[in-house]
Design a protein around this motif. Structure first.
Motif, PDB file in Angstrom:
ATOM      1  N   PRO A 135       0.800  -1.238   0.000  1.00 13.88           N
ATOM      2  CA  PRO A 135       0.000   0.000   0.000  1.00 13.88           C
ATOM      3  C   PRO A 135       0.825   1.277   0.000  1.00 13.88           C
ATOM      4  O   PRO A 135       0.453   2.256  -0.656  1.00 13.88           O
ATOM      5  CB  PRO A 135      -0.834  -0.127   1.286  1.00 13.88           C
ATOM      6  N   THR A 136       1.950   1.287   0.709  1.00 14.14           N
ATOM      7  CA  THR A 136       2.744   2.512   0.790  1.00 14.14           C
ATOM      8  C   THR A 136       3.436   2.862  -0.522  1.00 14.14           C
ATOM      9  O   THR A 136       3.993   3.956  -0.663  1.00 14.14           O
ATOM     10  CB  THR A 136       3.804   2.396   1.911  1.00 14.14           C
ATOM     11  N   LEU A 137       3.409   1.966  -1.490  1.00 17.48           N
ATOM     12  CA  LEU A 137       3.986   2.247  -2.806  1.00 17.48           C
ATOM     13  C   LEU A 137       2.941   2.721  -3.814  1.00 17.48           C
ATOM     14  O   LEU A 137       3.297   3.118  -4.926  1.00 17.48           O
ATOM     15  CB  LEU A 137       4.673   0.991  -3.363  1.00 17.48           C
ATOM     16  N   GLN A 138       1.672   2.684  -3.440  1.00 17.84           N
ATOM     17  CA  GLN A 138       0.622   2.944  -4.413  1.00 17.84           C
ATOM     18  C   GLN A 138       0.629   4.373  -4.958  1.00 17.84           C
ATOM     19  O   GLN A 138       0.415   4.595  -6.153  1.00 17.84           O
ATOM     20  CB  GLN A 138      -0.750   2.610  -3.817  1.00 17.84           C
ATOM     21  N   ALA A 139       0.850   5.372  -4.093  1.00 16.04           N
ATOM     22  CA  ALA A 139       0.858   6.753  -4.575  1.00 16.04           C
ATOM     23  C   ALA A 139       1.991   6.969  -5.571  1.00 16.04           C
ATOM     24  O   ALA A 139       1.802   7.588  -6.626  1.00 16.04           O
ATOM     25  CB  ALA A 139       0.980   7.719  -3.407  1.00 16.04           C
ATOM     26  N   ASP A 140       3.154   6.436  -5.257  1.00 13.53           N
ATOM     27  CA  ASP A 140       4.290   6.547  -6.157  1.00 13.53           C
ATOM     28  C   ASP A 140       4.013   5.789  -7.449  1.00 13.53           C
ATOM     29  O   ASP A 140       4.352   6.250  -8.543  1.00 13.53           O
ATOM     30  CB  ASP A 140       5.535   5.995  -5.467  1.00 13.53           C
ATOM     31  N   SER A 141       3.382   4.637  -7.334  1.00 14.90           N
ATOM     32  CA  SER A 141       3.072   3.835  -8.517  1.00 14.90           C
ATOM     33  C   SER A 141       2.146   4.588  -9.458  1.00 14.90           C
ATOM     34  O   SER A 141       2.305   4.521 -10.686  1.00 14.90           O
ATOM     35  CB  SER A 141       2.417   2.513  -8.095  1.00 14.90           C
ATOM     36  N   ALA A 142       1.193   5.338  -8.909  1.00 12.49           N
ATOM     37  CA  ALA A 142       0.238   6.075  -9.744  1.00 12.49           C
ATOM     38  C   ALA A 142       0.961   7.085 -10.635  1.00 12.49           C
ATOM     39  O   ALA A 142       0.608   7.270 -11.803  1.00 12.49           O
ATOM     40  CB  ALA A 142      -0.787   6.775  -8.861  1.00 12.49           C
ATOM     41  N   VAL A 143       1.990   7.729 -10.099  1.00 14.31           N
ATOM     42  CA  VAL A 143       2.760   8.702 -10.880  1.00 14.31           C
ATOM     43  C   VAL A 143       3.517   8.002 -12.001  1.00 14.31           C
ATOM     44  O   VAL A 143       3.537   8.468 -13.149  1.00 14.31           O
ATOM     45  CB  VAL A 143       3.741   9.464  -9.965  1.00 14.31           C
TER      46      VAL A 143
END
Length: 210
Positions: free
Chosen positions: A128-136
């Motif tokens: 989950p903590t990688l999801q925001a970065d993944s979206a970019v």
């Protein structure tokens, strides 16, 4: 992991005798992945990775901007490779065929690399903590496909149809990867090929099989 850590320790030993420590993005990546497997992504810090590599935080940040950045590897170089594959598509190849062929080739890996790539994608898709970065990062990948579709269609990339193609091809690839992660015997290339073929038919032929 012990063999890789031994190699790094040997390099650190060389540093103590007056030679600089030898490391690389690839070494830090592998050490990071192995620590993530042992301690979890959230339970591993940049300091942990730097300590195992025998380097300081400052040296780590010369290679990667963050722990998240390490997971993605050299993403900019990979984007450039996908862009080149799309640009090399023959003009007379149907658009969706060209996209499918480029995406499948882009995701083709040497068998020795596959276990590491599987771990990378498990982190990207499941932590989950990688999801925001993944979206970019996904947005940058999707933009390449959108721009390719816009060129083929003779429309601005801001039109809905190129945007729709970019978004649905990305979704098809994510679905293929999610399936691949649940089945160690699955062939990634076959899953990606199937997902984009199914997308191209508009789900009109639900009899397609991997």
């Amino acid at each position: 992991m012990e063999s890789l850590r031994s190699d790094v320790a040997a390099c650190a030993g060389s540093a103590r005798t007056g030679r600089p420590r030898a490391t690389s993005r690839a070494v830090l990546e592998r050490l990071g992945f192995e620590l993530f497997a042992e301690q979890g992504f959230d339970g591993t810090t940049v300091d942990d990775i730097a300590d195992v590599a025998g380097i300081g935080r400052r040296t780590f940040f010369r290679y990667f901007a963050s722990k998240n950045d390490l997971v993605w590897g050299d993403f900019e170089a990979q984007l450039a490779r996908l862009d080149a594959l799309l640009a090399a598509a023959a003009p007379d190849t149907p658009m969706m065929d060209a996209l499918r062929e480029a995406v499948v080739e882009f995701n083709r890996f040497d068998p020795a690399v596959v276990p590491w790539h599987r771990q990378r994608m498990a982190l990207i898709l499941r932590v989950p903590t990688l999801q925001a970065d993944s979206a970019v990062r996904y947005a940058s990948w999707r933009a390449l496909v959108t721009d390719f579709a816009a060129r083929r269609l003779g429309r601005p990339a801001s039109d809905m149809l190129p945007r729709l193609i970019g978004s649905t091809v990305l979704a098809a690839c994510v679905a293929a990867y999610e399936q691949w992660l649940t089945d160690e015997d699955a062939d990634l290339s076959a899953l990606l090929d199937l997902a984009i073929r199914q997308l191209a038919t508009g789900y009109g032929d639900l009899g397609l099989r991997a």
